[in-house]
Scaffold this motif. Structure first.
Motif, mmCIF file in Angstrom:
data_model
loop_
_atom_site.group_PDB
_atom_site.id
_atom_site.type_symbol
_atom_site.label_atom_id
_atom_site.label_comp_id
_atom_site.label_asym_id
_atom_site.label_seq_id
_atom_site.Cartn_x
_atom_site.Cartn_y
_atom_site.Cartn_z
ATOM 1 N N SER A 111 -13.340 -6.819 0.859
ATOM 2 C CA SER A 111 -13.275 -5.443 -0.028
ATOM 3 C C SER A 111 -13.666 -5.894 -1.437
ATOM 4 O O SER A 111 -13.947 -6.702 -1.802
ATOM 5 N N TYR A 112 -14.048 -4.383 -2.026
ATOM 6 C CA TYR A 112 -14.655 -4.558 -3.314
ATOM 7 C C TYR A 112 -13.492 -3.470 -3.928
ATOM 8 O O TYR A 112 -13.011 -2.360 -3.441
ATOM 9 N N ALA A 113 -12.826 -3.939 -5.211
ATOM 10 C CA ALA A 113 -11.967 -3.005 -5.910
ATOM 11 C C ALA A 113 -12.196 -3.338 -7.596
ATOM 12 O O ALA A 113 -12.550 -4.254 -7.957
ATOM 13 N N GLN A 114 -11.980 -2.214 -8.026
ATOM 14 C CA GLN A 114 -12.090 -2.031 -9.500
ATOM 15 C C GLN A 114 -10.743 -1.865 -10.183
ATOM 16 O O GLN A 114 -10.063 -0.717 -9.764
ATOM 17 N N THR B 159 -11.683 4.563 -10.671
ATOM 18 C CA THR B 159 -11.523 3.211 -10.101
ATOM 19 C C THR B 159 -11.691 3.429 -8.386
ATOM 20 O O THR B 159 -10.597 3.991 -7.934
ATOM 21 N N ARG C 231 0.773 -1.105 -0.052
ATOM 22 C CA ARG C 231 0.041 0.035 0.065
ATOM 23 C C ARG C 231 0.746 1.453 0.070
ATOM 24 O O ARG C 231 0.593 2.428 0.630
ATOM 25 N N THR D 101 -6.481 1.443 -7.662
ATOM 26 C CA THR D 101 -6.411 2.743 -6.815
ATOM 27 C C THR D 101 -4.926 3.197 -6.653
ATOM 28 O O THR D 101 -4.660 4.311 -6.996
ATOM 29 N N ARG E 203 -11.881 1.739 -4.362
ATOM 30 C CA ARG E 203 -11.706 0.503 -3.516
ATOM 31 C C ARG E 203 -12.430 0.924 -2.227
ATOM 32 O O ARG E 203 -12.450 1.975 -1.595
ATOM 33 N N ASP F 128 -14.164 -5.943 -11.849
ATOM 34 C CA ASP F 128 -14.728 -5.848 -10.515
ATOM 35 C C ASP F 128 -14.445 -6.906 -9.945
ATOM 36 O O ASP F 128 -14.982 -8.087 -10.148
ATOM 37 N N GLN G 60 -5.209 -3.634 -8.571
ATOM 38 C CA GLN G 60 -4.634 -2.620 -7.685
ATOM 39 C C GLN G 60 -4.846 -1.300 -8.369
ATOM 40 O O GLN G 60 -3.993 -0.386 -8.516
ATOM 41 N N GLN H 239 -6.106 7.206 -0.941
ATOM 42 C CA GLN H 239 -6.645 5.915 -0.187
ATOM 43 C C GLN H 239 -6.305 6.038 1.151
ATOM 44 O O GLN H 239 -5.250 6.289 1.586
#
Length: 767
Positions: A509-512, A491, A47, A152, A493, A536, A150, A425
């Motif tokens: 988690s949800y991430a795009q 995008t 991160r 974000t 997260r 997604d 990844q 983030q």
């Protein structure tokens, strides 16, 4: 094609179990008093801040310098063994181009203009092109594999995940390390690294040099290769790094780095899985032998310059800038048909440049932390390839006997990209146990591309001197596409974490993420660009440590992959056609689980295991028939380079004596069966396993080390790439041994293979 029997895999697994049992018995015999050891703390930068692996709500595998060294891991592709649902392999035709897939998401075609699905990073610098991305490890601190989008923090083209190559910061002491390796196939490697303080505790210079050489696993057995190196799958590479670090005060840090790699290994020749229709040469006896009508030389030149500045404004706030410039040049010879005739030869040039700038602001407060930044990328990716088709050879075979010139289809062009992004983030504590992560990135992309597509009745090479005496003629290029396109994407997260105890955390988690849109680098007409791909992803995970000696990290995931970009032939045509179109043709989905275990049984004995399972399918693939009517052909598509099951079992035993310390380790790595191509794949690699063993000795003064490393002990043969330019015989499509010749008029079904059994001895000295 290449069938590996269950018996051989079972034998390898039995050997691995016997090895583990032997190590356990040795421990019981050697240790009169058993002392429980604790797990090593692992720090990662997933991160963009240094954090404990167990506190990061991301599916990440970290392999440190010691583990890399003790397992004899020398190239990045070997890291795939330790990361679930991960494919990292040397691409077809060259040693240095990478094929990367994570969770069934990646990019197989390395042609300029295409964007990767897995991002490669060297010290926070994005490497945009796959050429040269099979990095030989030099002065590395750790390799991190981040699975899942990844988008974000790392931006576009990380929809499958990201691979981070992290080199060591200098300590300020004078150090010198030299390491030599000899091994199978006349392996001869030399690595030298070190650092020198120029101003005590302030200014240091570091250096690294490597020369890596190996004879071929096989040969080019064509008889008329005059003055050509006949080695196939050989290695001839040099790499150098110079780093200058300056610490004028405790809160300021500057690093200037330069690196250069020259890979002069031969082009890789493929193994013909079918006899040639147009030549009398039989299928070679070895999968590492090949025929060719082309020069065997190949070249990959990489050079990069980077600058990092970090200012620790306070104990809680830091500002960081990373700027870099990288370029690569790769002329290559790819013989698609792998015969002694110019049936389907493709000499090509890849030429890439990129500039990147990133400014980060990190802040940590009472119960929250924030990572934010601005990013800019400017890149130019150009190339040319000549598809040489010896049509006269086919006519002669048919008895026509009319001499005709060769036919060459030349395609050249550039794909120039610029990208601007802003991201933020943050994680905030909601209570003593609950926290939330929110992230967002806005990206603005612009791409300009042109394509020249020319047909000539001659044999054409990209440059004069490509073969002795060749002079490239002048001819008018035919520009078929010259266009530009903008895309923008937000995008997000969103995640929530529950810290049940100091040693147990759950997260969801949800991430795009998105892969950039692109123009067709093989365009025959002024077709529109393909739009970005979108992934997604949902994850549910656990990070845990039990009794200070068992670490268990588990992640469940589900992803939807929409607007997949794909090259397909024009409506109504078959594999003999060069004209191809690019479009967003469909969507796929995947569900899976990843498990990583580390168990420290005693001070001497430890075990590690990883398992990845994925169920992935195409849900929709839309194409059009000759009348322009849309139809779904998803039943003909399979997710490529993605085994349903992968696992790794390893054991390490440490023995401490008055004459030095010993480290023994072994692992068994299993990959389930997988296909090499998405549409109507004729190349399937059956499941196989690799058994590896290493023994390392360290002198009591810490200066000397010796390692013996045995890889692929059971000498498994496994495909990692290929070409298919045939179609099943329409009179009997169920018979996989019958094919109709494709492009070039021959049975072109080719496989490229991973390394055979190798044994090496490494001796190193440090002070």
């Amino acid at each position: 094609m290449n069938t590996l029997t269950l018996r051989r895999s079972s034998l390898a697994l039995a050997i691995g179990a016997a090895l583990t049992s032997a190590l356990a018995s040795s421990t019981a015999f050697a240790e009169e008093a058993v002392k429980k050891a604790e797990l090593e703390r692992i720090e990662v930068t997933a991160r963009k801040t240094v954090e404990n692996l167990q506190e990061v709500p991301v599916a990440v595998t970290s392999i440190g310098e010691a583990q890399l060294q003790e397992n004899g891991i020398s190239v990045m592709t070997e890291v795939q063994q330790f990361s679930p649902n991960t494919t990292l392999q040397a691409s077809r035709g060259t040693n240095s181009t990478i094929t990367a897939f994570i969770r069934g998401v990646g990019q197989q075609d390395p042609l300029w203009g295409y964007e990767p699905g897995v991002g490669i990073y060297i010290d926070d610098v994005y490497v945009a092109r796959p050429q040269g991305a099979v990095l030989d490890l030099l002065d590395v601190q750790q390799i991190e594999v981040l699975r899942g989008p990844q988008g974000t923090l790392y931006g576009k083209n990380t929809i499958g995940g990201a691979i981070k190559y992290v080199t060591k910061e200098m300590t300020g002491d004078t150090t010198f390390n030299v390491e030599g390796t000899v091994g199978s196939y006349n392996q001869r490697d030399l690595k030298i690294t070190g650092q020198i303080p120029l101003i005590d505790e302030q200014l240091y210079v570091g250096y690294g040099f490597a020369t890596l050489n190996r004879d071929g696993f096989g040969d080019f057995i064509t008889s008329d290769l005059d003055n050509q190196d006949r080695e196939n799958y050989n290695k001839e590479l040099t790499a150098a790094r110079v780093t200058l670090e300056y610490r004028p005060t405790d809160n300021l840090f500057f690093r200037l780095g330069w690196d250069k790699t020259d890979d002069d290994s031969n082009s890789k020749g493929g193994y013909r899985l079918l006899p040639s229709e147009l030549t009398d040469a039989p299928v070679p006896d070895s999968v590492y032998d090949s025929y060719t009508s082309m020069p065997t030389w190949n070249k990959v030149e990489l050079e990069g310059l980077s600058f990092t500045a970090r200012w620790d404004v306070s104990d809680s706030t830091s500002i960081k800038y990373v700027g870099a410039q990288r370029e690569s040049y790769s002329p290559t010879n790819i013989d698609f048909d792998n015969t002694s005739l110019r049936i389907f030869d493709v000499p090509a040039i890849y030429d890439d440049e990129q500039d990147t700038h990133e400014l980060q602001l990190n802040h940590q407060g009472d119960g929250y932390k924030v990572v934010s930044g601005l990013y800019y990328y400017d890149g130019e990716s150009c190339g040319v390839f000549d598809a040489i088709l010896e049509v006269g050879a086919q006519l002669d075979k048919l008895g026509v006997g009319v001499p005709l010139p060769s036919f060459t289809r030349e395609i050249s062009g550039c794909s120039n990209s610029s990208s601007k992004a802003a991201y933020i983030q943050g994680s905030v504590d909601l209570s003593e146990k609950w926290s939330m992560t929110l992230g967002a990135r806005y990206t603005k992309d612009k791409k300009e591309a042109y394509v020249n597509n020319t047909a000539l009745l001659a044999t054409i090479y990209p440059e004069s001197g490509w073969i002795p005496g060749y002079e490239r003629p002048d001819f008018e290029e035919n520009r078929v596409l010259d266009d530009e396109q903008d895309w923008s994407r937000f995008t997000p997260r969103v995640g929530v974490e529950y810290q049940h105890s100091n040693d147990l955390m759950f997260f969801a988690s949800y991430a795009q993420g998105f892969k950039s849109g692109t123009f067709n680098p093989r365009a025959a007409t002024a077709e529109p660009a393909a739009n970005p791909e979108i992934v997604d992803s949902f994850e549910l995970g656990m990070k845990s440590e039990w009794n200070d000696n068992l670490r268990a990290n588990v992640t469940l995931f589900s992803l939807d992959h929409d607007d997949r970009q794909y090259i397909s032939v024009l409506p109504g045509e078959d594999s003999t056609v060069l004209n191809q179109r690019l479009g967003n043709i469909g969507k796929s989905s995947a569900n899976g689980v990843e498990v990583e275990l580390n168990y420290v049984a005693t001070d001497a004995l430890s075990f590690d295991a990883s398992l990845g399972y994925i169920d992935s399918d195409f849900e929709e693939v839309i194409d059009y028939d000759s009348a322009g009517v849309a139809f779904d052909k998803s039943d003909r598509f399979t997710i490529s380079n993605t085994p349903e099951l992968t696992f790794n079992l390893g054991a390490t035993y440490r023995l401490y004596t008055d004459h030095g310390d010993w480290v023994f380790n072994g692992n068994y790595y299993y990959r389930g069966d997988y296909v090499l191509f998405e549409e109507d794949s004729l190349l399937t690699q059956d499941s196989y396993g690799l058994l590896n063993f290493s023994a390392n000795w360290y002198s009591t003064d810490g200066n000397w080390r010796v390692g013996v490393h045995a890889k692929n002990l059971t000498d498994e043969e496994y495909m990692i790439g290929g070409y298919q330019f045939v179609t099943p015989d329409p009179s009997d499509p169920s018979d996989v041994s019958k094919y109709t010749p494709g492009l070039g008029g021959d049975n072109t079904l080719i496989g490229y293979y991973g390394d055979p059994r190798t044994i090496s001895l490494t001796v190193g000295y440090s002070f």
